[in-house]
Design a protein around this motif. Structure first.
Motif, mmCIF file in Angstrom:
data_model
loop_
_atom_site.group_PDB
_atom_site.id
_atom_site.type_symbol
_atom_site.label_atom_id
_atom_site.label_comp_id
_atom_site.label_asym_id
_atom_site.label_seq_id
_atom_site.Cartn_x
_atom_site.Cartn_y
_atom_site.Cartn_z
ATOM 1 N N LEU A 1 43.620 -40.809 1.987
ATOM 2 C CA LEU A 1 42.771 -40.322 3.066
ATOM 3 C C LEU A 1 43.450 -40.404 4.421
ATOM 4 C CD1 LEU A 1 39.364 -41.937 2.021
ATOM 5 C CD2 LEU A 1 40.072 -39.563 1.691
ATOM 6 N N THR A 2 44.258 -41.428 4.621
ATOM 7 C CA THR A 2 44.840 -41.679 5.937
ATOM 8 C C THR A 2 46.292 -41.229 6.052
ATOM 9 O OG1 THR A 2 45.552 -43.910 5.305
ATOM 10 C CG2 THR A 2 43.340 -43.669 6.277
ATOM 11 N N GLY A 3 46.969 -41.118 4.915
ATOM 12 C CA GLY A 3 48.383 -40.780 4.948
ATOM 13 C C GLY A 3 49.282 -41.936 5.324
ATOM 14 N N GLU B 1 35.586 -43.076 17.022
ATOM 15 C CA GLU B 1 35.932 -41.702 16.647
ATOM 16 C C GLU B 1 36.891 -41.673 15.463
ATOM 17 O OE1 GLU B 1 35.308 -39.726 21.097
ATOM 18 O OE2 GLU B 1 37.298 -40.441 20.465
ATOM 19 N N GLU B 2 37.823 -42.626 15.409
ATOM 20 C CA GLU B 2 38.706 -42.714 14.246
ATOM 21 C C GLU B 2 37.914 -43.059 12.984
ATOM 22 O OE1 GLU B 2 42.476 -44.721 14.281
ATOM 23 O OE2 GLU B 2 42.602 -44.600 16.472
ATOM 24 N N GLY B 3 36.923 -43.936 13.150
ATOM 25 C CA GLY B 3 36.080 -44.288 12.012
ATOM 26 C C GLY B 3 35.288 -43.104 11.493
ATOM 27 N N ILE B 4 34.779 -42.276 12.402
ATOM 28 C CA ILE B 4 34.042 -41.078 11.997
ATOM 29 C C ILE B 4 34.952 -40.136 11.213
ATOM 30 C CG2 ILE B 4 32.872 -38.999 12.846
ATOM 31 C CD1 ILE B 4 31.988 -40.692 15.292
ATOM 32 N N ARG C 1 34.484 -39.011 7.251
ATOM 33 C CA ARG C 1 34.347 -37.592 6.903
ATOM 34 C C ARG C 1 35.347 -37.214 5.807
ATOM 35 N NH1 ARG C 1 32.401 -35.404 12.003
ATOM 36 N NH2 ARG C 1 30.205 -34.941 11.610
ATOM 37 N N LYS C 2 36.575 -37.717 5.919
ATOM 38 C CA LYS C 2 37.583 -37.442 4.892
ATOM 39 C C LYS C 2 37.168 -38.047 3.555
ATOM 40 C CE LYS C 2 41.540 -37.144 8.046
ATOM 41 N NZ LYS C 2 42.805 -37.800 8.472
ATOM 42 N N LEU C 3 36.606 -39.257 3.609
ATOM 43 C CA LEU C 3 36.148 -39.907 2.377
ATOM 44 C C LEU C 3 35.048 -39.098 1.714
ATOM 45 C CD1 LEU C 3 35.902 -42.286 0.390
ATOM 46 C CD2 LEU C 3 34.356 -43.387 2.041
ATOM 47 N N PHE C 4 34.086 -38.649 2.510
ATOM 48 C CA PHE C 4 32.962 -37.909 1.942
ATOM 49 C C PHE C 4 33.420 -36.565 1.374
ATOM 50 C CE2 PHE C 4 30.051 -40.193 5.227
ATOM 51 C CZ PHE C 4 30.206 -41.372 4.536
ATOM 52 N N ALA C 5 34.374 -35.927 2.044
ATOM 53 C CA ALA C 5 34.908 -34.663 1.530
ATOM 54 C C ALA C 5 35.630 -34.886 0.203
ATOM 55 C CB ALA C 5 35.858 -34.039 2.552
ATOM 56 N N TRP C 6 36.362 -36.000 0.112
ATOM 57 C CA TRP C 6 37.033 -36.353 -1.146
ATOM 58 C C TRP C 6 35.998 -36.575 -2.241
ATOM 59 C CZ3 TRP C 6 36.437 -40.738 -4.080
ATOM 60 C CH2 TRP C 6 37.357 -40.928 -5.113
ATOM 61 N N ALA C 7 34.892 -37.299 -1.921
ATOM 62 C CA ALA C 7 33.859 -37.589 -2.916
ATOM 63 C C ALA C 7 33.148 -36.326 -3.383
ATOM 64 C CB ALA C 7 32.848 -38.576 -2.331
ATOM 65 N N GLY D 1 35.704 -57.543 -10.600
ATOM 66 C CA GLY D 1 36.444 -56.477 -11.262
ATOM 67 C C GLY D 1 36.479 -55.169 -10.522
ATOM 68 N N ILE D 2 36.251 -55.200 -9.202
ATOM 69 C CA ILE D 2 36.205 -53.973 -8.409
ATOM 70 C C ILE D 2 37.377 -53.947 -7.434
ATOM 71 C CG2 ILE D 2 34.767 -52.484 -6.975
ATOM 72 C CD1 ILE D 2 32.360 -54.232 -7.827
ATOM 73 N N SER D 3 38.151 -52.889 -7.465
ATOM 74 C CA SER D 3 39.291 -52.739 -6.568
ATOM 75 C C SER D 3 38.808 -52.712 -5.117
ATOM 76 C CB SER D 3 40.035 -51.443 -6.901
ATOM 77 O OG SER D 3 41.132 -51.253 -6.039
ATOM 78 N N THR D 4 39.490 -53.461 -4.237
ATOM 79 C CA THR D 4 38.980 -53.664 -2.880
ATOM 80 C C THR D 4 40.095 -53.666 -1.848
ATOM 81 O OG1 THR D 4 37.161 -55.017 -3.751
ATOM 82 C CG2 THR D 4 37.610 -55.189 -1.407
ATOM 83 N N VAL D 5 39.826 -53.049 -0.692
ATOM 84 C CA VAL D 5 40.690 -53.130 0.479
ATOM 85 C C VAL D 5 39.811 -53.230 1.717
ATOM 86 C CG1 VAL D 5 42.606 -51.829 -0.539
ATOM 87 C CG2 VAL D 5 40.819 -50.616 0.758
ATOM 88 N N MET D 6 40.461 -53.432 2.850
ATOM 89 C CA MET D 6 39.787 -53.441 4.139
ATOM 90 C C MET D 6 40.305 -52.302 5.000
ATOM 91 S SD MET D 6 40.255 -57.518 4.812
ATOM 92 C CE MET D 6 39.766 -57.404 6.532
ATOM 93 N N CYS D 7 39.397 -51.649 5.714
ATOM 94 C CA CYS D 7 39.781 -50.609 6.666
ATOM 95 C C CYS D 7 38.565 -50.294 7.521
ATOM 96 C CB CYS D 7 40.284 -49.356 5.951
ATOM 97 S SG CYS D 7 40.924 -48.094 7.075
ATOM 98 N N GLY D 8 38.603 -50.660 8.786
ATOM 99 C CA GLY D 8 37.445 -50.424 9.630
ATOM 100 C C GLY D 8 37.819 -50.348 11.100
#
Length: 386
Positions: free
Chosen positions: A320-322, A369-372, A376-382, A342-349
């Motif tokens: 999503l971020t490159g 604005e970066e968070g928005i 949006r990229k995540l939702f488009a991927w989903a 058992g759930i893959s996890t990272v932090m990004c906020g």
């Protein structure tokens, strides 16, 4: 109204709730629940034992498969004793910054997700998006444990978790764990001129404190966890209480022990070493008097977030971020608890941890604005990815 303005309005809405960990978060949770219900989204609540606090879990998209969790805590640290230039529970915008308790840590992340709900519900998601908003993270990640248990027992296991703690929108794949203890040493009181008739609890406690100091020195000598600062597990005696007067042999001495453990170290072994030192002191004191002794209790335990080889969450955020680089942080989150489930996890906020817990806490509007853009990229991927 622009996306930024709508996000700021939602941040104002959430910050206005005083959800200091010592207080209930139910008013905020009920407000979020009602907001989501307005868009046809059901929320599931899990509570603490007294039903005074709640977690919220909601799913947008297919209910029969595990999706991507956006995880955030609703509680904030106290403002007592801090000098603020503004009302900490009223967002003030100035010079591109939003001031208020929780703006950085971490209501802005939650607000961005909620602000985007109107367009999210219109999307034909192939992978569901889950909101997981918890209580009491700041005092030991107590609330999210109820939430994770409920997910594991009653829902499809999510594919990945993104924890929106303030990382300046950088990808973080590891953090230290935290184990906190309360040690209580009991002696026998007496007149300070007759030390042979009493048992000095403060003297005894200092022996244990020296054991903790030795554990710190041993941790420094282990192979360096180079990514972290400091690059080893650290120990802290943060509070000590003992004695009643200068001429009385102290009967009690209590102190706190905090360990911040790098993922490479064995937290259970460290606890066992400390317990052995307490047990040895307990036996020594009881040999002097049956009234004396030493005990230790675990106050909070948060496992470290560990880097995952070929982790789903890391791969997704990279996509999503490159970004090619990952980072680590010294502060703890619920990440290790999700990993243990058992759930893959990272932090990004959005936001900076440097501003967290400070008077006049703030987040830059540019971070919002970066968070928005990220969500949006995540939702488009989903919407495109099953």
């Amino acid at each position: 109204m622009t996306d930024t303005a709508r996000a700021i309005a939602m941040i104002r809405r959430l910050v206005a709730f005083d959800t200091t960990s010592a207080l209930s978060n139910l008013a905020l949770i009920e407000d979020v629940k009602a907001y989501l219900a307005g868009y046809g989204i059901d929320s599931r609540l899990t509570f603490d034992e007294a039903h005074g606090k709640a977690n919220l879990y909601a799913t947008i998209g297919p209910k029969d498969k595990g999706g991507i969790v956006l995880s955030g805590h609703t509680d904030v640290v106290p403002v007592e004793g801090q000098i603020w230039a503004t009302d900490p529970f009223e967002v003030v915008q100035k010079d591109g910054l939003l001031y208020g308790r929780g703006t950085s840590d971490m209501k802005s992340f939650i607000a961005i997700a909620l602000m985007l709900v109107p367009e999210l519900v219109k999307m034909n998601l192939k992978t569901p998006i889950h909101f997981a908003f918890s209580f009491d993270e700041e005092v030991g990640c107590f609330g999210v444990k109820h939430l994770i248990r409920d997910i594991v027992e009653n829902f499809p296991l999510p594919r990945a978790v993104i924890i929106g703690e303030p990382t300046e929108m950088k990808l973080v794949t590891a953090h230290k764990g935290v184990q906190a203890y309360r040690v209580e040493v009991t002696g026998v009181a007496g007149h300070s001129s007759l030390p042979q008739n009493g048992v000095n609890a403060v003297f005894a406690a200092t022996d244990l404190i020296q054991s903790v100091k030795a554990m710190q020195e041993a941790a420094k000598q282990r192979p360096s966890a180079e990514a972290f600062e400091p690059p080893y597990s650290s120990f802290n005696i943060g509070r000590i209480e003992g004695g009643t007067a200068g001429n009385i042999i102290p009967q009690n001495c209590n102190f706190s022990v905090e360990m911040r453990i790098v993922p490479e170290d064995d937290g259970a072994a460290m606890e066992a070493e400390l317990r052995a030192a307490v047990a040895a002191l307990d036996a020594e004191l009881k040999a002097q008097s049956p009234k004396a002794g030493a005990t230790m209790r675990l106050f909070a335990a948060v496992p470290p977030l560990k880097p995952e080889s070929d982790g789903v969450a890391e791969a997704l955020v990279r996509h999503l971020t490159g970004v090619n680089q990952t980072g680590v942080v010294a502060f703890a989150t619920e990440g290790g608890l999700f990993q243990e489930a058992g759930i893959s996890t990272v932090m990004c906020g959005p936001g900076s941890i440097v501003q967290a817990h400070q008077p006049d806490e703030f987040i830059a509007v540019s971070q919002v604005e970066e968070g928005i853009a990220f969500m949006r990229k995540l939702f488009a991927w989903a919407e495109q990815t099953a």
